[in-house]
Design a protein around this motif. Structure first.
Motif, PDB file in Angstrom:
ATOM      1  N   GLY A 106      17.422  62.402 -31.968  1.00 38.66           N
ATOM      2  CA  GLY A 106      16.102  61.795 -32.135  1.00 38.66           C
ATOM      3  C   GLY A 106      14.980  62.799 -31.916  1.00 38.66           C
ATOM      4  O   GLY A 106      13.984  62.799 -32.645  1.00 38.66           O
ATOM      5  N   MET A 107      15.138  63.664 -30.921  1.00 36.63           N
ATOM      6  CA  MET A 107      14.118  64.685 -30.684  1.00 36.63           C
ATOM      7  C   MET A 107      14.050  65.676 -31.841  1.00 36.63           C
ATOM      8  O   MET A 107      12.959  66.079 -32.269  1.00 36.63           O
ATOM      9  N   ALA A 108      15.210  66.084 -32.361  1.00 35.96           N
ATOM     10  CA  ALA A 108      15.229  67.017 -33.490  1.00 35.96           C
ATOM     11  C   ALA A 108      14.593  66.376 -34.724  1.00 35.96           C
ATOM     12  O   ALA A 108      13.788  67.006 -35.426  1.00 35.96           O
ATOM     13  N   LEU A 109      14.935  65.126 -34.972  1.00 35.96           N
ATOM     14  CA  LEU A 109      14.347  64.412 -36.103  1.00 35.96           C
ATOM     15  C   LEU A 109      12.846  64.213 -35.907  1.00 35.96           C
ATOM     16  O   LEU A 109      12.057  64.372 -36.850  1.00 35.96           O
ATOM     17  N   GLY A 110      12.437  63.913 -34.703  1.00 38.77           N
ATOM     18  CA  GLY A 110      11.017  63.767 -34.398  1.00 38.77           C
ATOM     19  C   GLY A 110      10.257  65.065 -34.636  1.00 38.77           C
ATOM     20  O   GLY A 110       9.148  65.059 -35.184  1.00 38.77           O
ATOM     21  N   LEU A 111      10.852  66.190 -34.246  1.00 41.10           N
ATOM     22  CA  LEU A 111      10.212  67.489 -34.488  1.00 41.10           C
ATOM     23  C   LEU A 111      10.094  67.755 -35.984  1.00 41.10           C
ATOM     24  O   LEU A 111       9.057  68.229 -36.460  1.00 41.10           O
ATOM     25  N   LEU A 112      11.133  67.428 -36.727  1.00 48.34           N
ATOM     26  CA  LEU A 112      11.097  67.604 -38.186  1.00 48.34           C
ATOM     27  C   LEU A 112      10.000  66.750 -38.811  1.00 48.34           C
ATOM     28  O   LEU A 112       9.204  67.244 -39.633  1.00 48.34           O
ATOM     29  N   PHE A 113       9.923  65.488 -38.427  1.00 49.74           N
ATOM     30  CA  PHE A 113       8.880  64.611 -38.965  1.00 49.74           C
ATOM     31  C   PHE A 113       7.487  65.086 -38.556  1.00 49.74           C
ATOM     32  O   PHE A 113       6.541  65.006 -39.337  1.00 49.74           O
ATOM     33  N   PHE A 114       7.364  65.579 -37.330  1.00 49.28           N
ATOM     34  CA  PHE A 114       6.089  66.123 -36.857  1.00 49.28           C
ATOM     35  C   PHE A 114       5.668  67.297 -37.737  1.00 49.28           C
ATOM     36  O   PHE A 114       4.525  67.378 -38.179  1.00 49.28           O
ATOM     37  N   GLU A 115       6.593  68.191 -37.999  1.00 50.56           N
ATOM     38  CA  GLU A 115       6.304  69.373 -38.824  1.00 50.56           C
ATOM     39  C   GLU A 115       5.938  68.966 -40.253  1.00 50.56           C
ATOM     40  O   GLU A 115       4.969  69.476 -40.826  1.00 50.56           O
ATOM     41  N   MET A 116       6.689  68.034 -40.812  1.00 47.24           N
ATOM     42  CA  MET A 116       6.442  67.619 -42.204  1.00 47.24           C
ATOM     43  C   MET A 116       5.161  66.795 -42.335  1.00 47.24           C
ATOM     44  O   MET A 116       4.455  66.919 -43.325  1.00 47.24           O
ATOM     45  N   GLY A 117       4.869  65.972 -41.350  1.00 45.00           N
ATOM     46  CA  GLY A 117       3.731  65.073 -41.449  1.00 45.00           C
ATOM     47  C   GLY A 117       2.414  65.663 -41.000  1.00 45.00           C
ATOM     48  O   GLY A 117       1.378  65.438 -41.619  1.00 45.00           O
ATOM     49  N   ALA A 118       2.434  66.448 -39.924  1.00 40.90           N
ATOM     50  CA  ALA A 118       1.186  66.952 -39.358  1.00 40.90           C
ATOM     51  C   ALA A 118       0.845  68.364 -39.822  1.00 40.90           C
ATOM     52  O   ALA A 118      -0.299  68.781 -39.719  1.00 40.90           O
ATOM     53  N   HIS A 119       1.842  69.096 -40.281  1.00 40.75           N
ATOM     54  CA  HIS A 119       1.647  70.492 -40.698  1.00 40.75           C
ATOM     55  C   HIS A 119       0.898  71.298 -39.639  1.00 40.75           C
ATOM     56  O   HIS A 119      -0.124  71.921 -39.923  1.00 40.75           O
ATOM     57  N   PRO A 120       1.415  71.287 -38.394  1.00 40.85           N
ATOM     58  CA  PRO A 120       0.722  72.006 -37.324  1.00 40.85           C
ATOM     59  C   PRO A 120       0.897  73.522 -37.472  1.00 40.85           C
ATOM     60  O   PRO A 120       1.751  73.992 -38.239  1.00 40.85           O
ATOM     61  N   SER A 121       0.108  74.249 -36.713  1.00 46.37           N
ATOM     62  CA  SER A 121       0.241  75.709 -36.725  1.00 46.37           C
ATOM     63  C   SER A 121       1.581  76.097 -36.106  1.00 46.37           C
ATOM     64  O   SER A 121       2.234  75.301 -35.429  1.00 46.37           O
ATOM     65  N   PHE A 122       1.958  77.348 -36.322  1.00 48.74           N
ATOM     66  CA  PHE A 122       3.213  77.847 -35.768  1.00 48.74           C
ATOM     67  C   PHE A 122       3.212  77.735 -34.242  1.00 48.74           C
ATOM     68  O   PHE A 122       4.222  77.379 -33.635  1.00 48.74           O
ATOM     69  N   ALA A 123       2.074  78.020 -33.627  1.00 47.42           N
ATOM     70  CA  ALA A 123       1.981  77.973 -32.169  1.00 47.42           C
ATOM     71  C   ALA A 123       2.201  76.551 -31.645  1.00 47.42           C
ATOM     72  O   ALA A 123       2.907  76.351 -30.653  1.00 47.42           O
ATOM     73  N   VAL A 124       1.607  75.572 -32.311  1.00 50.91           N
ATOM     74  CA  VAL A 124       1.772  74.180 -31.874  1.00 50.91           C
ATOM     75  C   VAL A 124       3.208  73.732 -32.082  1.00 50.91           C
ATOM     76  O   VAL A 124       3.815  73.120 -31.190  1.00 50.91           O
ATOM     77  N   THR A 125       3.776  74.050 -33.234  1.00 50.05           N
ATOM     78  CA  THR A 125       5.169  73.694 -33.496  1.00 50.05           C
ATOM     79  C   THR A 125       6.090  74.333 -32.469  1.00 50.05           C
ATOM     80  O   THR A 125       7.005  73.694 -31.952  1.00 50.05           O
ATOM     81  N   SER A 126       5.832  75.593 -32.160  1.00 51.16           N
ATOM     82  CA  SER A 126       6.654  76.303 -31.173  1.00 51.16           C
ATOM     83  C   SER A 126       6.538  75.659 -29.799  1.00 51.16           C
ATOM     84  O   SER A 126       7.542  75.490 -29.100  1.00 51.16           O
ATOM     85  N   ALA A 127       5.326  75.304 -29.401  1.00 51.59           N
ATOM     86  CA  ALA A 127       5.130  74.675 -28.091  1.00 51.59           C
ATOM     87  C   ALA A 127       5.863  73.340 -28.011  1.00 51.59           C
ATOM     88  O   ALA A 127       6.527  73.038 -27.013  1.00 51.59           O
ATOM     89  N   VAL A 128       5.751  72.528 -29.058  1.00 48.27           N
ATOM     90  CA  VAL A 128       6.437  71.236 -29.080  1.00 48.27           C
ATOM     91  C   VAL A 128       7.945  71.450 -29.076  1.00 48.27           C
ATOM     92  O   VAL A 128       8.686  70.755 -28.357  1.00 48.27           O
ATOM     93  N   ALA A 129       8.428  72.419 -29.844  1.00 46.72           N
ATOM     94  CA  ALA A 129       9.862  72.698 -29.896  1.00 46.72           C
ATOM     95  C   ALA A 129      10.387  73.138 -28.530  1.00 46.72           C
ATOM     96  O   ALA A 129      11.460  72.701 -28.101  1.00 46.72           O
ATOM     97  N   VAL A 130       9.635  73.978 -27.822  1.00 50.11           N
ATOM     98  CA  VAL A 130      10.059  74.426 -26.490  1.00 50.11           C
ATOM     99  C   VAL A 130      10.093  73.244 -25.518  1.00 50.11           C
ATOM    100  O   VAL A 130      11.028  73.105 -24.726  1.00 50.11           O
ATOM    101  N   LEU A 131       9.087  72.384 -25.584  1.00 51.78           N
ATOM    102  CA  LEU A 131       9.057  71.196 -24.733  1.00 51.78           C
ATOM    103  C   LEU A 131      10.257  70.291 -25.013  1.00 51.78           C
ATOM    104  O   LEU A 131      10.948  69.845 -24.084  1.00 51.78           O
ATOM    105  N   LEU A 132      10.532  70.036 -26.279  1.00 48.51           N
ATOM    106  CA  LEU A 132      11.668  69.184 -26.636  1.00 48.51           C
ATOM    107  C   LEU A 132      12.992  69.839 -26.264  1.00 48.51           C
ATOM    108  O   LEU A 132      13.934  69.156 -25.832  1.00 48.51           O
TER     109      LEU A 132
END
Length: 136
Positions: A93-119
């Motif tokens: 669920g966390m991996a899928l949530g990260l994927l949906f976050f990336e596809m839907g929000a198109h965050p910067s690399f830094a934000v994606t990295s921070a969320v990925a590290v947290l998850l």
């Protein structure tokens, strides 16, 4: 059987009503989580059981005796254990949530990295919990 933690004082009046209301809100969130694939269920029910322990032993027993969710709730309460199936579901669920976050929000690399590290930190904590019945 759950360990006996001695007599528990139930709060009176408004405090008890507050615990009861919070317990029902958490049960509602757990129901939503059971219907939505990316929202957790068990954590809300664990918290609801704690609220009901302070307000309504009957409702607490109802959660702990539930045929689907009761075993996981009891395993957490008695052993701080998470069933393997729950670990897999949480991490997926966390991996899928990260994927949906990336596809839907198109965050910067830094934000994606921070969320990925947290998850990843959350996933590591989850997978390092013992499985029920395997506690030392």
């Amino acid at each position: 059987m759950l360990p006996d933690r001695g007599p528990r004082r139930r709060p009176a009046g408004a405090v008890r009503a507050g615990w009861l209301l919070l317990g029902w809100i958490l049960v509602g969130l757990g129901i939503v989580g059971a219907l939505l694939p990316l929202m957790p269920t068990t954590i809300f029910l664990i918290l609801a059981a704690g609220c009901f322990a302070r307000s309504s032993p009957r409702l607490e027993a109802g959660l702990l005796d539930h045929p689907r969710f009761g075993p996981a709730l009891r395993a957490w309460r008695t052993e701080r254990a998470i069933p393997t199936r729950g670990k897999i579901g949480a991490c997926a669920g966390m991996a899928l949530g990260l994927l949906f976050f990336e596809m839907g929000a198109h965050p910067s690399f830094a934000v994606t990295s921070a969320v990925a590290v947290l998850l990843l930190g959350c996933a590591l904590w989850i997978v390092t919990r013992p499985a029920p019945g395997r506690c030392p």
